[in-house]
Design a protein around this motif. Structure first.
Motif, mmCIF file in Angstrom:
data_model
loop_
_atom_site.group_PDB
_atom_site.id
_atom_site.type_symbol
_atom_site.label_atom_id
_atom_site.label_comp_id
_atom_site.label_asym_id
_atom_site.label_seq_id
_atom_site.Cartn_x
_atom_site.Cartn_y
_atom_site.Cartn_z
ATOM 1 N N LYS B 46 -132.750 2.937 51.086
ATOM 2 C CA LYS B 46 -134.009 2.972 50.338
ATOM 3 C C LYS B 46 -134.649 1.575 50.288
ATOM 4 N N SER B 47 -135.932 1.577 49.990
ATOM 5 C CA SER B 47 -136.671 0.316 49.980
ATOM 6 C C SER B 47 -136.377 -0.470 48.696
ATOM 7 N N PRO B 48 -136.601 -1.788 48.715
ATOM 8 C CA PRO B 48 -136.394 -2.615 47.520
ATOM 9 C C PRO B 48 -137.127 -2.076 46.286
ATOM 10 N N ALA B 49 -138.396 -1.699 46.458
ATOM 11 C CA ALA B 49 -139.175 -1.248 45.293
ATOM 12 C C ALA B 49 -138.558 0.004 44.680
ATOM 13 N N THR B 50 -138.108 0.920 45.533
ATOM 14 C CA THR B 50 -137.485 2.154 45.043
ATOM 15 C C THR B 50 -136.176 1.844 44.332
ATOM 16 N N VAL B 51 -135.364 0.974 44.917
ATOM 17 C CA VAL B 51 -134.070 0.631 44.310
ATOM 18 C C VAL B 51 -134.274 -0.038 42.955
ATOM 19 N N ILE B 52 -135.255 -0.915 42.862
ATOM 20 C CA ILE B 52 -135.517 -1.597 41.577
ATOM 21 C C ILE B 52 -135.948 -0.577 40.517
ATOM 22 N N ARG B 53 -136.806 0.357 40.913
ATOM 23 C CA ARG B 53 -137.275 1.376 39.960
ATOM 24 C C ARG B 53 -136.096 2.213 39.452
ATOM 25 N N TYR B 54 -135.228 2.643 40.365
ATOM 26 C CA TYR B 54 -134.074 3.460 39.975
ATOM 27 C C TYR B 54 -133.095 2.661 39.111
ATOM 28 N N ALA B 55 -132.855 1.405 39.505
ATOM 29 C CA ALA B 55 -131.896 0.577 38.767
ATOM 30 C C ALA B 55 -132.365 0.367 37.329
ATOM 31 N N ARG B 56 -133.663 0.114 37.167
ATOM 32 C CA ARG B 56 -134.187 -0.115 35.811
ATOM 33 C C ARG B 56 -133.996 1.122 34.935
ATOM 34 N N ALA B 57 -134.214 2.294 35.494
ATOM 35 C CA ALA B 57 -134.050 3.530 34.718
ATOM 36 C C ALA B 57 -132.589 3.713 34.310
#
Lengths: 267, 267
Positions: B46-57
């Motif tokens: 997955k892309s960085p932006a997607t991983v950051i969004r998931y990690a924050r949740a």
């Protein structure tokens, strides 16, 4: 009334391009819009509720392209979400499981059918159910093959390693005397030759992608939804994760060039 | 001021249980809350932006358990989301990359370090960057090994097949004369013996999970956040997809029994 709107094709990622490939081979005059949910791929090990939620979000995006028919080109999504999508939508919706099951029943002489797929598709029990609806006397033996997808994505489809993996997965099915083997995952057609070599020439291989394209053709014909001849066609490719790499890897699945790939936001 | 609150451990799925295992071996008196984002695993492609969004949740959910420190037990999430999480949170946040890099630099004599990981971790360039920060003269050779994760999940960690796969991935690294190999994915410790056999006894293997537990111990000691002795400990396991099967498969990763696994909704 012929119809120029595109055919929508939805998959969890890149594998559904084998289905798209079969569709454009059978219907070269049709436009398609392909959506791969690459941000959330693979669906194989996800729960039904999660798969339904994701599928609905993807299909909502495809509907904005005024698709005249929808192909759910992902086995897991077909297993879990097809009925929900058919219920939601007023257009024809085709999954990949029923066509593959129908073809297997037509092909099998001994009534012993093997199905290989992801863990999710196997767990869903949809292939045995679909075959059982058509031919309750037939015996269906299923096997999940989780290494096949990364093998295909590595491009390791020929040689000692894929053969060893295929043997590990398929030798029990061969021992169990199946005469037909359904490729129940959209990645698997790229391993077709290796699989055929491992199971031997007497076992017929059914490619769900090809069967699905057949069913779609019939559906569009019956509903008079085929595109008028001579109109220019468009092929649109959408993904939910970064589009880099999709076109170059996808070319092997699609069996031809993929143009520009667009990112769509579903969050 | 000693602190009885639990340690939060976040992973994209089940693999981070090898990190949790290293942590409870080093800190048996601490409570842990493990969250595996099994609905959206794997993060690797997955892309960085997607991983950051998931990690924050995911981390927002862990914070509800009042965790006193956070371990990002997923290499992809460590590569892409660690800085964002350290910026968001007031507690210590440890990833798995910097500890593995630090250990590799300490171990290597020739300065030629191999790193094996998922495609996402390799693409992030975070291991070479972390090693370069510590020892710019060292040479880092990276290799993505996408078949290792499904091999481990199949339980195929010993024998001809995993050796053949390991050879396909590792022979170039051996030819390139590395003297240290970092296991840059949390699944890989289960293949450690096969990997050691393939690369030979002269290459030192660095397990990021063990190195991460070491760094966490030091951090808690320095900040005086260790749990008072004698208090009862709790181990909580949370997943974002259906919890069935997580405990039985997870046992091999955790190296011990996992109790009840709870589903949490992040959507």
């Amino acid at each position: 009334m012929a119809n120029s709107d595109p055919i929508g094709i939805f998959d969890s990622g890149i594998g559904g391009l084998t289905v798209a490939s079969s569709i454009v081979r059978r219907l070269p005059g049709e436009s398609i819009v392909y959506l791969g949910d690459t941000a959330r791929v693979p669906y194989g090990a996800k729960s039904p509720a999660t798969v339904i939620r994701y599928a609905r979000a993807c299909v909502q995006k495809l509907m904005a392209y005024r698709v005249k028919a929808l192909v759910v080109a992902c086995n897991t999504a077909s297993a879990y979400a097809l009925h929900a999508l058919q219920h939601d939508l007023a257009i024809p919706v085709v999954g990949v499981i029923e066509p593959g099951a129908r073809r297997a029943v037509a092909v099998s002489r001994t009534g012993r059918i093997g199905v290989i797929a992801t863990a999710g598709t196997v767990a869903s029990g949809e292939y045995p159910a679909a075959i059982g609806d058509l031919a309750p006397e037939m015996r269906v033996l299923c096997r999940a093959c989780p290494l096949f997808v990364p093998l295909v994505e590595e491009g390791w489809t020929e040689g000692e390693l894929p053969e060893l993996v295929a043997r590990a997965y398929l030798s029990d099915l061969v021992k169990d005397a199946i005469d037909t083997l359904v490729l129940g995952c959209t990645h698997y057609p790229l391993l077709r030759e290796t699989i055929q070599r491992v199971v031997g020439p007497d076992i017929a291989i059914v490619d769900s992608a090809e069967s699905t394209a057949e069913v779609l053709v019939q559906l569009l014909e019956v509903a008079d939804l085929l595109r008028p001849e001579g109109e220019p066609t468009e092929r649109t490719f959408l993904v939910t994760d970064a589009p880099d790499g999709f076109a170059s890897v996808g070319r092997r699945f699609f069996g031809g060039e993929i143009g520009r790939v667009q990112w769509v936001d579903l969050s």
